[in-house]
Design a protein around this motif. Structure first.
Motif, PDB file in Angstrom:
ATOM      1  N   ALA A  74       0.836  -1.197   0.000  1.00 33.31           N
ATOM      2  CA  ALA A  74       0.000   0.000   0.000  1.00 33.31           C
ATOM      3  C   ALA A  74       0.872   1.247   0.000  1.00 33.31           C
ATOM      4  CB  ALA A  74      -0.917  -0.004   1.209  1.00 33.31           C
ATOM      5  N   VAL A  75       0.352   2.302  -0.617  1.00 35.43           N
ATOM      6  CA  VAL A  75       1.063   3.572  -0.699  1.00 35.43           C
ATOM      7  C   VAL A  75       0.130   4.684  -0.230  1.00 35.43           C
ATOM      8  CG1 VAL A  75       2.221   5.223  -2.217  1.00 35.43           C
ATOM      9  CG2 VAL A  75       2.451   2.758  -2.649  1.00 35.43           C
ATOM     10  N   ASP A  76       0.580   5.481   0.742  1.00 38.44           N
ATOM     11  CA  ASP A  76      -0.178   6.658   1.153  1.00 38.44           C
ATOM     12  C   ASP A  76      -0.047   7.720   0.078  1.00 38.44           C
ATOM     13  OD1 ASP A  76      -1.026   5.618   3.617  1.00 38.44           O
ATOM     14  OD2 ASP A  76       0.873   6.167   4.571  1.00 38.44           O
ATOM     15  N   ASP A  77      -1.171   8.239  -0.391  1.00 39.85           N
ATOM     16  CA  ASP A  77      -1.106   9.161  -1.511  1.00 39.85           C
ATOM     17  C   ASP A  77      -2.325  10.086  -1.492  1.00 39.85           C
ATOM     18  OD1 ASP A  77      -0.230  10.394  -3.806  1.00 39.85           O
ATOM     19  OD2 ASP A  77      -0.708   8.734  -5.159  1.00 39.85           O
ATOM     20  N   ARG A  78      -2.180  11.182  -2.220  1.00 41.17           N
ATOM     21  CA  ARG A  78      -3.284  12.095  -2.450  1.00 41.17           C
ATOM     22  C   ARG A  78      -4.154  11.522  -3.570  1.00 41.17           C
ATOM     23  NH1 ARG A  78      -2.922  17.715  -1.700  1.00 41.17           N
ATOM     24  NH2 ARG A  78      -0.661  17.441  -1.649  1.00 41.17           N
ATOM     25  N   HIS A  79      -5.463  11.477  -3.349  1.00 40.08           N
ATOM     26  CA  HIS A  79      -6.411  10.992  -4.352  1.00 40.08           C
ATOM     27  C   HIS A  79      -7.367  12.130  -4.696  1.00 40.08           C
ATOM     28  CE1 HIS A  79      -4.871   7.398  -2.363  1.00 40.08           C
ATOM     29  NE2 HIS A  79      -5.241   6.700  -3.422  1.00 40.08           N
ATOM     30  N   PHE A  80      -7.611  12.347  -5.986  1.00 37.45           N
ATOM     31  CA  PHE A  80      -8.382  13.508  -6.394  1.00 37.45           C
ATOM     32  C   PHE A  80      -9.345  13.148  -7.519  1.00 37.45           C
ATOM     33  CE2 PHE A  80      -5.019  13.351  -9.498  1.00 37.45           C
ATOM     34  CZ  PHE A  80      -5.553  13.902 -10.663  1.00 37.45           C
ATOM     35  N   HIS A  81     -10.384  13.965  -7.602  1.00 34.77           N
ATOM     36  CA  HIS A  81     -11.333  13.884  -8.715  1.00 34.77           C
ATOM     37  C   HIS A  81     -11.300  15.247  -9.398  1.00 34.77           C
ATOM     38  CE1 HIS A  81     -15.265  13.799 -10.798  1.00 34.77           C
ATOM     39  NE2 HIS A  81     -15.084  12.503 -10.811  1.00 34.77           N
ATOM     40  N   PRO A  82     -10.866  15.318 -10.660  1.00 36.09           N
ATOM     41  CA  PRO A  82     -10.666  16.620 -11.297  1.00 36.09           C
ATOM     42  C   PRO A  82     -11.976  17.311 -11.630  1.00 36.09           C
ATOM     43  CG  PRO A  82     -10.333  14.869 -12.891  1.00 36.09           C
ATOM     44  CD  PRO A  82     -10.531  14.194 -11.568  1.00 36.09           C
ATOM     45  N   ALA A  83     -11.951  18.636 -11.542  1.00 42.42           N
ATOM     46  CA  ALA A  83     -13.058  19.422 -12.079  1.00 42.42           C
ATOM     47  C   ALA A  83     -13.003  19.361 -13.604  1.00 42.42           C
ATOM     48  CB  ALA A  83     -12.961  20.862 -11.602  1.00 42.42           C
ATOM     49  N   GLU A  84     -14.154  19.483 -14.228  1.00 42.73           N
ATOM     50  CA  GLU A  84     -14.189  19.435 -15.678  1.00 42.73           C
ATOM     51  C   GLU A  84     -13.485  20.658 -16.268  1.00 42.73           C
ATOM     52  OE1 GLU A  84     -17.733  18.298 -17.663  1.00 42.73           O
ATOM     53  OE2 GLU A  84     -18.578  17.305 -15.900  1.00 42.73           O
ATOM     54  N   SER A  85     -12.921  20.493 -17.462  1.00 44.27           N
ATOM     55  CA  SER A  85     -12.306  21.608 -18.164  1.00 44.27           C
ATOM     56  C   SER A  85     -13.390  22.576 -18.624  1.00 44.27           C
ATOM     57  CB  SER A  85     -11.500  21.090 -19.358  1.00 44.27           C
ATOM     58  OG  SER A  85     -10.543  20.137 -18.947  1.00 44.27           O
ATOM     59  N   ARG A  86     -12.949  23.636 -19.322  1.00 45.52           N
ATOM     60  CA  ARG A  86     -13.912  24.619 -19.808  1.00 45.52           C
ATOM     61  C   ARG A  86     -15.035  23.924 -20.570  1.00 45.52           C
ATOM     62  NH1 ARG A  86     -10.751  27.178 -22.704  1.00 45.52           N
ATOM     63  NH2 ARG A  86     -10.071  28.732 -21.184  1.00 45.52           N
ATOM     64  N   LEU A  87     -16.279  24.297 -20.239  1.00 44.63           N
ATOM     65  CA  LEU A  87     -17.445  23.601 -20.766  1.00 44.63           C
ATOM     66  C   LEU A  87     -18.483  24.627 -21.218  1.00 44.63           C
ATOM     67  CD1 LEU A  87     -18.771  20.799 -21.147  1.00 44.63           C
ATOM     68  CD2 LEU A  87     -19.734  21.051 -18.861  1.00 44.63           C
ATOM     69  N   VAL A  88     -18.968  24.485 -22.435  1.00 41.38           N
ATOM     70  CA  VAL A  88     -19.933  25.410 -23.006  1.00 41.38           C
ATOM     71  C   VAL A  88     -21.259  24.689 -23.226  1.00 41.38           C
ATOM     72  CG1 VAL A  88     -20.464  26.934 -24.958  1.00 41.38           C
ATOM     73  CG2 VAL A  88     -18.102  26.713 -24.144  1.00 41.38           C
ATOM     74  N   ARG A  89     -22.369  25.341 -22.804  1.00 41.90           N
ATOM     75  CA  ARG A  89     -23.705  24.790 -23.028  1.00 41.90           C
ATOM     76  C   ARG A  89     -24.624  25.893 -23.556  1.00 41.90           C
ATOM     77  NH1 ARG A  89     -24.229  21.266 -17.400  1.00 41.90           N
ATOM     78  NH2 ARG A  89     -22.613  19.739 -17.937  1.00 41.90           N
TER      79      ARG A  89
END
Length: 596
Positions: free
Chosen positions: A574-589
């Protein structure tokens, strides 16, 4: 969905109570996290108003409201029927149709249908499919009214969970990559709510009743190949429940001597019939049952609140609340079964001084609480390890107070400043390898908030909200006293243009400061700043066009970050690490809305 309020990262809604037309949204003893709040069954265009409250100072608010609450009210009617189409990048599409009509008997029927799909920027497409339907019947007037609301919600998706930073830095994984392409889930919610109100010569009375059916199957993998190097660590959190409840409140407008006085007395009831389980799985196929429990949870809350205008410049609001909870847990293991109950009395008091020069001062103090997962109140054996485990109390006290000022002294400006503190008898913290929350040590938070809304001319609006907080576990512990995920600084600023001829628009900035990911503060989540833009244009009466640009500056930031141990395929330990979920890039709707 995440909620940042008064030093809390309310990942699942715990300590922030949410209701829709009086129906509570928070789900206790939930498979994914106690107090779980999923608002995806809402159609935003149907929301009439949102009443926010901060702190445990309001007698009508019970479980989960220590940090605050949001009460959402839906519309009874629409100005005109409309249809809306939204298209955007990464496969986003949304269809919405809604309208209302009067019946021959003078009632109003409102209906709405929403369908949404989205793939997102993820290397494994999200393949989100969501469907909502609402039907509301309302009749009456200000003297007496009745409403019946039926709601239907279904969704399924593939999830890209948080990923370890080391895998991205080594090039093994892209920023939007996945380590388990079969993670995801499906959920549904059906509800019926009844609401009756009547104005009386000396006040008013309101009665509500509701019933709902809910289900969730959530497949997650946060540690990858730590527990099962061969097949992976995916697990299923399953929730099936029926919820029944209601409330009745009576308000009196009277006088104490010659002093105006308002008194409200209310009774709230709720009963959850829950089947909740945790299972090991591989590619969404269950391989082992960790626990599979049935829980009956019943709560009863009685409250009274009294408001008196003692002087033209002095008002008091005194409240008292009594709550009783009962749990009947029928666990897969006999040692984890049993019946428990708990009760709590919560006094509240507010003093309001003023106004002077359109300015008033306030002092609030009160006790609140959150309940704990019913399974935790009877647990004796850890179902995964077989080791002895100790039960947690059913109800956990919180004590809060604040002092502040709000003013409209400057024409067009509404401003408030508050100093606050909140102590909780047991913090609920996120556990990465289980994907749920567990009771931890007592905590104390304190902070300052400054909120501003300025309308210099009718078509221009400025908003500025700043908050700073300090969150710590109480007492000393070798691992440290900082609370993982507790946000220290929050800022929001916006400028909006309204009805400037055919044009409208807004530019909004949101900043979340750095926050600790470990108790000793040695690892912190990075600050995030996002800017969103909206431009609206009325082409002609009944035809509107709007453009949304999310993450306008294209910042590479994270929606969430955690720090814990995980193991990739091929790693020997096992490795202690930072885990992240990225925000979406620029998005146009782009949205087109037609009304008739």
């Amino acid at each position: 969905n995440q909620y940042f309020l008064r030093g809390f990262n309310l990942d699942h809604g715990t300590d922030f109570a949410t209701s829709v037309d009086g129906v509570p949204v928070n789900l206790p003893t939930h498979a994914h996290g106690h107090g779980y709040t999923d608002l995806n069954f809402l159609i935003p265009e149907l929301i009439d108003r949102i009443d926010y409250r901060k702190g445990p100072y309001f007698a009508s608010n019970g479980d989960f409201s220590s940090a605050g609450s949001a009460s959402l009210t839906l519309r009874d009617r629409l100005a005109a029927p409309f249809a809306q189409v939204t298209l955007g990048g990464n496969g986003y599409r949304r269809l919405l149709g809604a309208g209302s009509t009067a019946t021959a008997q003078g009632a109003t029927l409102l209906g709405a249908l929403e369908a949404q799909g989205n793939d997102g920027p993820w290397e494994v497409p999200e393949a989100l499919r969501r469907f909502n339907a609402v039907l509301r019947y309302s009749t009456g007037n200000n003297a007496e009214s009745f409403k019946a609301t039926a709601m239907f919600y279904r969704a399924h998706w593939t999830a890209t969970d948080q990923i370890p930073e080391r895998a991205v830095q080594s090039g093994q994984l892209g920023r939007f990559g996945s380590l388990d392409p079969t993670s995801g889930g499906r959920t549904g919610r059906d509800s019926l709510a009844l609401d009756w109100r009547k104005t009386l010569p000396d006040g008013s009375i309101r009665a509500q009743a509701y019933g709902l059916h809910y289900n969730l199957d959530l497949f997650s993998n946060f540690t990858y190949f730590l527990a099962n190097p061969a097949d992976g660590d995916q697990f299923l959190q399953r929730d099936r429940r029926q919820v029944y409840g209601g409330q009745i409140a009576r308000t009196w407008f009277t006088e104490l001597g010659s002093r105006p006085m308002t008194t409200e007395v209310g009774l709230q009831m709720r009963h959850d019939r829950i089947r909740v389980g945790l299972f090991d799985s591989v590619a969404r196929q269950v391989t082992n049952t960790v626990r599979d429990d049935r829980v009956l949870q019943t709560s009863l809350g009685l409250y009274a609140e009294n408001t008196i205008a003692w002087l033209p410049w002095l008002r008091s609001v005194a409240g008292l609340r009594l709550d009783r909870f009962q749990w009947d847990v029928r666990g897969q293991l006999a040692d984890n079964s049993g019946r428990t109950s708990d009760s709590l009395v919560s006094p509240k008091l507010s003093l309001i001084l003023g106004p002077w020069a359109r300015t008033e001062f306030f002092l609030n103090a009160g006790r609140g609480f959150h309940s704990n997962d019913g399974r935790g109140t009877v647990i004796r054996v850890d179902p995964r390890t077989g080791q002895a485990a100790g039960p947690v109390p059913g109800l956990v006290r919180s004590n809060g107070s604040e002092i502040g000022v709000r003013t409209e002294w400057i024409p067009g400006l509404q401003s408030s400043l508050a100093l606050w503190q909140l102590g909780i008898g047991s913090e609920l913290v996120f556990v990465g390898d289980a994907g749920t929350t567990e009771a931890s040590r007592p905590s104390r938070r304190a902070g300052i908030e400054w909120n501003n809304r300025y309308v210099p001319v009718p078509w221009l609006l400025f908003d500025l909200d700043l908050a700073w907080s300090r969150a710590r576990f109480t007492g000393d512990a070798p691992e440290g006293n900082q609370i993982p995920g507790a946000v220290r600084r929050v800022a929001s600023a916006a400028v909006s243009v309204r009805d400037l001829g055919p044009w409208s628009g807004s530019l909004q900035l949101r900043h979340l400061g750095a926050r600790p990911l470990t108790e000793d503060g040695s690892v912190s989540a990075r600050a995030t700043t996002l800017v969103n833009l909206r431009i609206g244009h009325t082409i002609r009466k009944g035809l509107d066009l709007s453009l949304d640009v999310f993450n306008l500056l294209g910042r590479r930031v994270s929606d969430i970050e955690y720090y814990y141990a995980s193991q990739l395929r091929g790693e020997g330990a096992a490795v202690d690490d930072r885990h992240f979920h990225p925000a979406e890039s620029r998005l146009v709707r782009l949205s087109v809305r037609a009304a008739w």
